[in-house]
Design a protein around this motif. Structure first.
Motif, PDB file in Angstrom:
ATOM      1  N   PHE A  52      -2.428  -9.214   1.475  1.00  0.00           N
ATOM      2  CA  PHE A  52      -3.635  -8.532   1.895  1.00  0.00           C
ATOM      3  C   PHE A  52      -4.078  -7.621   0.797  1.00  0.00           C
ATOM      4  N   ARG A  53      -3.543  -6.888   0.262  1.00  0.00           N
ATOM      5  CA  ARG A  53      -3.807  -5.891  -0.758  1.00  0.00           C
ATOM      6  C   ARG A  53      -4.249  -6.466  -2.057  1.00  0.00           C
ATOM      7  N   GLU A  54      -3.722  -7.769  -2.349  1.00  0.00           N
ATOM      8  CA  GLU A  54      -3.833  -8.336  -3.613  1.00  0.00           C
ATOM      9  C   GLU A  54      -5.362  -8.298  -4.000  1.00  0.00           C
ATOM     10  N   GLY A  55      -5.741  -7.961  -5.302  1.00  0.00           N
ATOM     11  CA  GLY A  55      -7.215  -8.274  -5.576  1.00  0.00           C
ATOM     12  C   GLY A  55      -7.792  -6.601  -5.493  1.00  0.00           C
ATOM     13  N   PHE A  56      -7.529  -5.873  -4.795  1.00  0.00           N
ATOM     14  CA  PHE A  56      -7.921  -4.725  -4.571  1.00  0.00           C
ATOM     15  C   PHE A  56      -7.284  -3.657  -6.034  1.00  0.00           C
ATOM     16  N   ASP A  57      -8.035  -2.889  -6.416  1.00  0.00           N
ATOM     17  CA  ASP A  57      -7.563  -2.111  -7.594  1.00  0.00           C
ATOM     18  C   ASP A  57      -6.849  -0.801  -6.733  1.00  0.00           C
ATOM     19  N   ALA A  58      -6.291   0.134  -7.432  1.00  0.00           N
ATOM     20  CA  ALA A  58      -5.395   1.294  -6.856  1.00  0.00           C
ATOM     21  C   ALA A  58      -6.448   2.335  -5.933  1.00  0.00           C
ATOM     22  N   SER A  59      -7.605   2.467  -6.493  1.00  0.00           N
ATOM     23  CA  SER A  59      -8.628   3.445  -6.098  1.00  0.00           C
ATOM     24  C   SER A  59      -8.908   3.008  -4.787  1.00  0.00           C
ATOM     25  N   ILE A  60      -9.248   1.508  -4.436  1.00  0.00           N
ATOM     26  CA  ILE A  60      -9.519   0.834  -3.048  1.00  0.00           C
ATOM     27  C   ILE A  60      -8.372   0.922  -2.212  1.00  0.00           C
ATOM     28  N   ASN A  61      -7.100   0.482  -2.582  1.00  0.00           N
ATOM     29  CA  ASN A  61      -6.000   0.448  -1.744  1.00  0.00           C
ATOM     30  C   ASN A  61      -5.603   1.816  -1.107  1.00  0.00           C
ATOM     31  N   SER A  62      -5.960   2.856  -2.054  1.00  0.00           N
ATOM     32  CA  SER A  62      -5.537   4.365  -1.495  1.00  0.00           C
ATOM     33  C   SER A  62      -6.528   4.761  -0.196  1.00  0.00           C
ATOM     34  N   LYS A  63      -7.508   4.090  -0.115  1.00  0.00           N
ATOM     35  CA  LYS A  63      -8.553   4.379   0.820  1.00  0.00           C
ATOM     36  C   LYS A  63      -8.460   3.556   2.177  1.00  0.00           C
ATOM     37  N   LEU A  64      -7.503   2.466   1.963  1.00  0.00           N
ATOM     38  CA  LEU A  64      -7.406   1.697   3.451  1.00  0.00           C
ATOM     39  C   LEU A  64      -6.201   2.088   4.107  1.00  0.00           C
ATOM     40  N   VAL A  65      -6.327   2.081   5.496  1.00  0.00           N
ATOM     41  CA  VAL A  65      -5.399   2.537   6.430  1.00  0.00           C
ATOM     42  C   VAL A  65      -4.996   0.909   6.953  1.00  0.00           C
ATOM     43  N   TYR A  66      -3.860   0.629   6.473  1.00  0.00           N
ATOM     44  CA  TYR A  66      -3.350  -0.721   7.024  1.00  0.00           C
ATOM     45  C   TYR A  66      -2.258  -0.591   8.184  1.00  0.00           C
ATOM     46  N   HIS A  67      -2.585  -1.178   9.150  1.00  0.00           N
ATOM     47  CA  HIS A  67      -1.760  -1.438  10.283  1.00  0.00           C
ATOM     48  C   HIS A  67      -1.029  -2.915  10.532  1.00  0.00           C
ATOM     49  N   ASP A  68       0.119  -2.602   9.893  1.00  0.00           N
ATOM     50  CA  ASP A  68       0.894  -4.110   9.708  1.00  0.00           C
ATOM     51  C   ASP A  68       1.515  -4.626  10.993  1.00  0.00           C
ATOM     52  N   LEU A  69       1.017  -5.748  11.503  1.00  0.00           N
ATOM     53  CA  LEU A  69       1.581  -6.384  12.770  1.00  0.00           C
ATOM     54  C   LEU A  69       2.410  -7.727  12.155  1.00  0.00           C
ATOM     55  N   PHE A  70       1.975  -8.077  10.763  1.00  0.00           N
ATOM     56  CA  PHE A  70       2.858  -9.184  10.441  1.00  0.00           C
ATOM     57  C   PHE A  70       4.018  -9.005  10.298  1.00  0.00           C
ATOM     58  N   ARG A  71       4.805  -7.998   9.989  1.00  0.00           N
ATOM     59  CA  ARG A  71       5.911  -8.137   9.574  1.00  0.00           C
ATOM     60  C   ARG A  71       6.976  -8.209  11.007  1.00  0.00           C
ATOM     61  N   ASP A  72       6.635  -7.300  11.830  1.00  0.00           N
ATOM     62  CA  ASP A  72       7.212  -7.400  13.128  1.00  0.00           C
ATOM     63  C   ASP A  72       6.483  -6.985  14.341  1.00  0.00           C
ATOM     64  N   PRO A  73       5.630  -7.885  14.732  1.00  0.00           N
ATOM     65  CA  PRO A  73       4.657  -7.573  15.732  1.00  0.00           C
ATOM     66  C   PRO A  73       5.273  -7.247  16.880  1.00  0.00           C
ATOM     67  N   LEU A  74       6.373  -7.763  17.416  1.00  0.00           N
ATOM     68  CA  LEU A  74       6.986  -7.611  18.723  1.00  0.00           C
ATOM     69  C   LEU A  74       8.240  -6.750  18.891  1.00  0.00           C
ATOM     70  N   ASN A  75       8.334  -6.121  17.559  1.00  0.00           N
ATOM     71  CA  ASN A  75       9.363  -4.878  17.380  1.00  0.00           C
ATOM     72  C   ASN A  75      10.792  -5.394  17.679  1.00  0.00           C
ATOM     73  N   TRP A  76      11.081  -6.776  17.236  1.00  0.00           N
ATOM     74  CA  TRP A  76      12.346  -7.166  17.472  1.00  0.00           C
ATOM     75  C   TRP A  76      13.481  -6.535  16.716  1.00  0.00           C
ATOM     76  N   SER A  77      13.274  -6.117  15.706  1.00  0.00           N
ATOM     77  CA  SER A  77      13.961  -5.637  14.535  1.00  0.00           C
ATOM     78  C   SER A  77      14.562  -4.080  15.070  1.00  0.00           C
ATOM     79  N   LYS A  78      13.833  -3.513  15.936  1.00  0.00           N
ATOM     80  CA  LYS A  78      14.062  -2.183  16.448  1.00  0.00           C
ATOM     81  C   LYS A  78      14.211  -1.160  15.218  1.00  0.00           C
ATOM     82  N   SER A  79      13.345  -1.449  14.269  1.00  0.00           N
ATOM     83  CA  SER A  79      13.480  -0.589  13.051  1.00  0.00           C
ATOM     84  C   SER A  79      12.663   0.557  13.290  1.00  0.00           C
ATOM     85  N   GLY A  80      11.746   0.635  14.125  1.00  0.00           N
ATOM     86  CA  GLY A  80      11.067   1.824  14.321  1.00  0.00           C
ATOM     87  C   GLY A  80       9.513   1.816  13.379  1.00  0.00           C
TER      88      GLY A  80
END
Length: 300
Positions: A52-80
């Motif tokens: 998702f962050r591809e295409g944004f430069d570093a100045s834009i990416n630093s301003k984005l607050v990203y909430h990642d639900l793609f990696r482990d939406p149901l917390n199966w890995s119990k990684s916290g």
């Protein structure tokens, strides 16, 4: 109108189709919002954060607050690393924001959320997100919250689409004609008729919007793509319109109750040689011909 889409605030539905994907437009609007100094929250469900962050430069990416639900939406890995409360918990946390300035919340995507959670609960949270009561104890107004929701309309039936459409202040339906992207924008203004416009655009490699204009803005009801317009005069058994010859024949026709001067003269003053008629009346025994007291036979 597409260039001022973020200024409209409220819930903005980005309805993409198989003809044209909507994530590029979503990212272009996110970039524009970040450049305006707004706080930007992204709820990522369908693609990874790196993608998702591809295409944004570093100045834009630093301003984005990203909430990642793609990696482990149901917390199966119990990684916290999973968000507390899952996707709905993340949305409710956004509802309790304390940032005083304007905020843009991007949902990638609403279709993923609709496939995993009840529509009624999601609609209630969207209403809170995009309205004033989403900021308890804050004096901010409705216009300071913009919720960008990416929606794949081909995955949902008319019921879900109608429910989300009733919540949205702005709807952008994307399509393509001969390789040219077009945005059909519907903006519902308070106490006014909806404004509808078609805007041609393209997304540059740096995720900037290149607008190519479109028809003038019209104040007219939005043509619902799920509703087929039917001509009520298509299958009638009679003709509702007259041709030129039929109209001339109708105007030249004399109706039975219409008496022309010639017809009146012929009836009242018969010409020579025409048969005349006479009426002979022979009174009956009980006929009362006394016009002075016609009721004297009633014996009153």
């Amino acid at each position: 109108m597409l260039e001022s889409l973020l200024a409209l605030r409220g819930l903005v539905l980005l309805r993409d189709t198989v003809e044209w994907e909507g994530r590029s437009l979503l990212k272009a609007l996110i970039k524009k919002s970040a450049l305006c100094g707004e706080q930007v929250h992204i709820l990522g469900c369908e693609v990874s954060e790196e993608e998702f962050r591809e295409g944004f430069d570093a100045s834009i990416n630093s301003k984005l607050v990203y909430h990642d639900l793609f990696r482990d939406p149901l917390n199966w890995s119990k990684s916290g690393e999973a968000l507390p409360g899952g996707p709905l918990g993340a949305l409710r946390t956004m509802c309790k924001r304390t940032h005083p300035g304007p905020v843009t919340i991007a949902l990638d995507s609403l279709s993923w959320l609709l496939l995993h959670f009840p529509c009624t609960i999601l609609c209630q949270i969207l209403h809170v997100l995009s309205h004033q009561d989403s900021c308890p104890g804050n004096s901010s107004t409705v216009e300071q919250v913009c919720v960008l929701g990416l929606l794949h309309e081909g995955l949902h039936g008319p019921g879900l689409m109608g429910a989300l459409s009733s919540l949205a202040q702005t709807e952008v339906t994307l399509s393509s004609t001969a390789g040219q992207a077009s945005a059909h924008i519907l903006y519902r203004r308070p106490r006014q008729r909806p404004a509808y416009k078609i805007q041609w655009f393209s997304i540059l490699p740096d995720l900037s919007l290149d607008l190519q204009g479109g028809p003038p803005l019209e104040s007219q009801p939005y043509p619902d793509p799920d509703t087929t317009l039917v001509d009520p005069t298509t299958h009638v058994t009679f003709n509702l319109r007259l041709s030129k010859k039929e109209k001339e024949a109708k105007d030249s026709l004399t109706l039975p109750f219409q008496f022309s001067s010639e017809k009146q003269q012929a009836l009242l003053c018969p010409g020579p040689g025409q048969a005349t008629s006479h009426i002979f009346y022979e009174p009956d025994t009980y006929d009362d011909l006394d016009q002075e007291d016609p009721d004297d036979d009633l014996d009153i």
